[in-house]
Design an enzyme around this catalytic site. Sequence first.
Site, PDB file in Angstrom:
ATOM      1  N   SER A  58      34.701  43.697  39.976  1.00 36.90           N
ATOM      2  CA  SER A  58      35.068  42.298  40.429  1.00 36.90           C
ATOM      3  C   SER A  58      36.751  42.079  40.579  1.00 36.90           C
ATOM      4  CB  SER A  58      34.984  41.106  39.219  1.00 36.90           C
ATOM      5  OG  SER A  58      33.593  40.952  39.288  1.00 36.90           O
ATOM      6  N   LYS A  61      37.609  40.839  43.981  1.00 39.77           N
ATOM      7  CA  LYS A  61      38.033  39.406  44.382  1.00 39.77           C
ATOM      8  C   LYS A  61      39.541  39.107  44.579  1.00 39.77           C
ATOM      9  CE  LYS A  61      33.836  37.872  42.000  1.00 39.77           C
ATOM     10  NZ  LYS A  61      33.285  38.936  41.019  1.00 39.77           N
ATOM     11  N   SER A 113      35.015  34.634  37.937  1.00 39.47           N
ATOM     12  CA  SER A 113      34.710  35.802  38.440  1.00 39.47           C
ATOM     13  C   SER A 113      33.411  35.506  39.019  1.00 39.47           C
ATOM     14  CB  SER A 113      34.566  37.159  37.846  1.00 39.47           C
ATOM     15  OG  SER A 113      34.389  38.194  38.405  1.00 39.47           O
TER      16      SER A 113
END
Length: 407
Positions: A58, A61, A113
């Site tokens: 993640s 991102k 997230s």
Amino acid sequence: MKKLSYIFFVLLLLISFNTPASALQNSDISSEAAILIDADTGQVLFEKNSNLKYAPASTTKILTALIVLDKCNLQEKVIVGKKPPYADGSKIYLLEGEELTVEQLLYALLLESANDAAEALAEHVAGSVENFSKMMNEYAKNLGCKNSNFINPHGLYDDNHYTTAYDMALIAKHAMQNEIFRTIVATKNYKIPPTNKQTETRYLNNHNKLLWNGGRYYYKYATGIKTGYTIKAKHTFVGSATKDNINLIAVVLKSPTAVYPDITKLFEFGFNSFKKEKILDKLVPVTYLNLDNGKALIPVVPSKDFYYLIKSSETKLPAQNIILNKNIKSVHKNEIVGKVELLLDGNIVDSIDLLATQDYKMNIINTITKPNIQLAKKNYLKFIYPVMALFLIRGFYRKYKRKKGLS
């Protein structure tokens, strides 16, 4: 004998207290890859396998948010499409047709997230996840990333979705230059009020445990940025911290356990082992521009201040290589007239534009110097001699014809 033993004990204590700050080893970091950089200059302070490819999870991102901030207004309305609600992994359970702002989705992306928020933003910006992925790779390439490939906006595992600790540090460095991004990743909680499809308030909490005062992993100098985890990628993390005007970014990839001990070690190493030195001051001239054969000396200054982190035990600073533009006759204030390269061990650390500090226009009369007068005289003689020769030949010819006519 007792006195000698006491001295030895004191020395041993001093060594033990000073060693951790200046001798961080790869073996001290459990993550397979790691890097620590100066967030202002990109200077690498520590690295372990920083150019090997790993799954970012993640932390992907960060790049997604960076592109969205570059392309969108925070208050733009996003209408969730058919696909985002079905995104796997962590999510805030968006509904098809639901209306939210870009700002709300960015908080969901970076705090919770949320993978559904990532896809909704990707579709809003580029029309599809596939098109957005192309934008991600182009954007990363422009930042200087050379060993990364992104095929989705959230970081769910795929063999063809990878990056390096170094590339991720470059992305994070650029992201932390954005004030809105800095604000979001430093926020601990956020509320999304009811929408046209959702009657309840959504409460978001930042997953970054370095920010939570009183928690086991709280780090008082932490300022962001993003956690990550998938089964194959293991734990990943990109963090930032500030202390004594030193701004650091640390990245760890494929950590078998919680990333926070590694991150804290990296930050402590950076803060305890390095000091910030001002190498260039944008108000202090580094050289002078010699114009009009010395009639004008124009002070030249760097376009920005430049700081460099040096180890506390060292005094070696980057050397300066000043390169001025050639054939300058007139300048305006703040005009770029060259550059200064900062070199360390023969490698360019940075290159900064040099600016003129005042206007100067060369007087046209002054351009006709003695050497130019001599040159003009030579050119004049080159022209006049052939003309005189023609006149002489013409005169002799006429005189010849007259004599011939008389005879």
